[in-house]
Design a protein around this motif. Structure first.
Motif, PDB file in Angstrom:
ATOM      1  N   ALA A 173      -0.176  -0.912  12.922  1.00 22.37           N
ATOM      2  CA  ALA A 173      -1.608  -1.643  12.610  1.00 22.37           C
ATOM      3  C   ALA A 173      -0.483  -1.563  11.018  1.00 22.37           C
ATOM      4  O   ALA A 173       0.731  -0.748  10.632  1.00 22.37           O
ATOM      5  N   ALA A 174      -1.211  -2.821  10.323  1.00 30.57           N
ATOM      6  CA  ALA A 174      -0.705  -3.543   9.230  1.00 30.57           C
ATOM      7  C   ALA A 174      -0.719  -2.053   7.873  1.00 30.57           C
ATOM      8  O   ALA A 174       0.399  -1.596   7.149  1.00 30.57           O
ATOM      9  N   VAL A 175      -1.101  -1.246   7.898  1.00 26.45           N
ATOM     10  CA  VAL A 175      -1.255   0.122   7.523  1.00 26.45           C
ATOM     11  C   VAL A 175      -1.052   1.278   8.347  1.00 26.45           C
ATOM     12  O   VAL A 175      -1.956   0.911   9.294  1.00 26.45           O
ATOM     13  N   THR A 176      -1.060   2.233   7.198  1.00 24.56           N
ATOM     14  CA  THR A 176      -1.115   3.536   7.846  1.00 24.56           C
ATOM     15  C   THR A 176      -2.101   4.138   7.763  1.00 24.56           C
ATOM     16  O   THR A 176      -2.527   4.392   6.737  1.00 24.56           O
ATOM     17  N   VAL A 177      -3.005   4.654   8.488  1.00 29.88           N
ATOM     18  CA  VAL A 177      -4.446   5.205   8.389  1.00 29.88           C
ATOM     19  C   VAL A 177      -4.323   6.691   8.750  1.00 29.88           C
ATOM     20  O   VAL A 177      -3.925   7.075   9.764  1.00 29.88           O
ATOM     21  N   THR A 228      -5.738  -3.407   6.769  1.00 31.58           N
ATOM     22  CA  THR A 228      -6.887  -3.321   5.608  1.00 31.58           C
ATOM     23  C   THR A 228      -6.259  -1.968   5.029  1.00 31.58           C
ATOM     24  O   THR A 228      -5.801  -1.721   3.222  1.00 31.58           O
ATOM     25  N   GLY A 229      -7.034  -1.017   5.965  1.00 29.60           N
ATOM     26  CA  GLY A 229      -7.013   0.496   5.406  1.00 29.60           C
ATOM     27  C   GLY A 229      -8.151   0.239   4.404  1.00 29.60           C
ATOM     28  O   GLY A 229      -7.757   1.823   3.867  1.00 29.60           O
ATOM     29  N   LEU A 233      -9.499   4.977  -1.294  1.00 28.39           N
ATOM     30  CA  LEU A 233      -9.975   4.656  -0.045  1.00 28.39           C
ATOM     31  C   LEU A 233     -10.992   3.646  -1.126  1.00 28.39           C
ATOM     32  O   LEU A 233     -11.844   3.923  -1.764  1.00 28.39           O
ATOM     33  N   THR A 234     -10.777   2.500  -0.740  1.00 25.05           N
ATOM     34  CA  THR A 234     -11.204   1.138  -1.228  1.00 25.05           C
ATOM     35  C   THR A 234     -12.309   0.793  -0.692  1.00 25.05           C
ATOM     36  O   THR A 234     -12.370   0.733   0.829  1.00 25.05           O
ATOM     37  N   VAL A 235     -13.553   0.557  -0.436  1.00 26.28           N
ATOM     38  CA  VAL A 235     -14.451   0.804   0.394  1.00 26.28           C
ATOM     39  C   VAL A 235     -14.213  -1.380  -0.462  1.00 26.28           C
ATOM     40  O   VAL A 235     -14.421  -1.800  -1.321  1.00 26.28           O
ATOM     41  N   HIS A 269     -18.641  -7.986   4.915  1.00 26.22           N
ATOM     42  CA  HIS A 269     -19.128  -7.735   5.882  1.00 26.22           C
ATOM     43  C   HIS A 269     -18.351  -7.534   6.885  1.00 26.22           C
ATOM     44  O   HIS A 269     -17.452  -8.317   7.170  1.00 26.22           O
ATOM     45  N   PRO A 270     -17.782  -6.344   8.009  1.00 24.53           N
ATOM     46  CA  PRO A 270     -17.238  -6.066   8.654  1.00 24.53           C
ATOM     47  C   PRO A 270     -17.260  -7.026   9.689  1.00 24.53           C
ATOM     48  O   PRO A 270     -17.801  -7.946   9.313  1.00 24.53           O
TER      49      PRO A 270
END
Length: 277
Positions: free
Chosen positions: A32-36, A209-210, A141-143, A147-148
């Motif tokens: 993953a590009a970011v760690t969740v 993207t996180g 966390l950024t919203v 649209h997903p």
């Protein structure tokens, strides 16, 4: 609705709490590009949630907490009901990356809550993003404001259970009906996100993207059609589909347009499509 029985605000029985807890899906070959992790998520008395900001939020703005409409402490909003500006003193357990509670945040207002078209509650807290970052090293966390996309790899992060579920967005549901409520353009998960009671309000995070792309809210537990805890899918032609064991979330991309300078709600703002009182 993915809400635990012991703290339920209605008398409706919530099934599924005896299920074996799900765990995070193993990492695929593509990292993953970011760690969740759990940083920025919160635990509520009966649900999960997260500290959120919007693309236009400032560090000095009052911090907001996102969860479900059906997690509201005063009970489920009625169909067609939209609550704004309601006083609240609700508390939230702020979690760090490991899922350890590091602070208690307190709300002073229910900024927005509804179970119509979507299933969201947004609280305003008594502190700011900058203060949280300074004291605990935790960022909100950024919203995401777009649209997903179907096929996106996601993580559903439950602060209540301190568990992370990993799967993909399987697709989108024209109308999702559960009991008296109807939600529009809902997110359907692939089967690996087998969320349970208590995961309601968990942020759904795009692993690339996180960013938060939805808020987890329900799943069909028993195979029933359109009943509480057994939502059904209704397409544009009125055809009903039941997917037992499949879980869902409500999109959040339309929320940022309804908030202006200072994280203030403005339902009349250009581009704001959230239901109005």
């Amino acid at each position: 609705m993915n809400k635990p029985l012991l703290a339920a605000l209605s008398s409706l029985a919530i099934a599924g709490l005896g299920a074996t807890p799900a765990v995070a899906a193993p990492h695929s070959a593509k990292a993953a590009a970011v760690t969740v992790d759990f940083a920025g998520t919160v635990s509520l008395s009966n649900c999960s949630g997260s500290v959120i900001r919007f693309p236009g939020s400032a560090d000095t703005d009052p911090a907001l907490v996102l969860t479900n409409g059906h997690c509201l402490e005063t009970g489920f909003p009625d169909p067609g009901e939209v609550i704004t500006g309601q006083s609240s003193s609700r508390t939230f357990g702020l979690l760090n990356s490991a899922g350890t509670k590091v602070a208690t945040l307190r709300a002073n207002q229910v900024v927005y809550s509804t179970m119509t078209d979507t299933d969201v509650t947004i609280y305003r807290t008594t502190t700011t993003y900058a203060a949280i970052k300074s004291s605990y090293g935790i960022s909100p966390l950024t919203v995401q404001d777009t649209h997903p996309v179907a096929g996106t790899a996601i993580k559903v992060v439950s602060g209540y259970w301190k568990r992370i579920y990993g799967c993909n967005i399987d697709g989108f549901v024209y109308r999702l009906k559960e009991g008296d409520w109807t939600w529009k353009d809902s997110v359907r998960y692939t089967s690996a996100c087998d969320t349970i009671g208590g995961t309601s309000g968990s942020p759904v995070i795009d692993t690339a993207t996180g960013k938060v792309v939805a808020v987890n809210n329900t799943g069909n537990e028993d195979g029933q059609q359109c009943t509480v805890n057994n939502p059904c899918e209704v397409d544009a032609n009125g055809t009903v589909t039941v997917r037992q064991g499949i879980n869902y979330a409500e999109e959040t991309y339309n929320i940022p347009a309804c908030f202006t300078t200072g994280n203030k709600l403005n339902l009349s703002a250009a581009g704001c499509t959230l239901p109005k009182p």
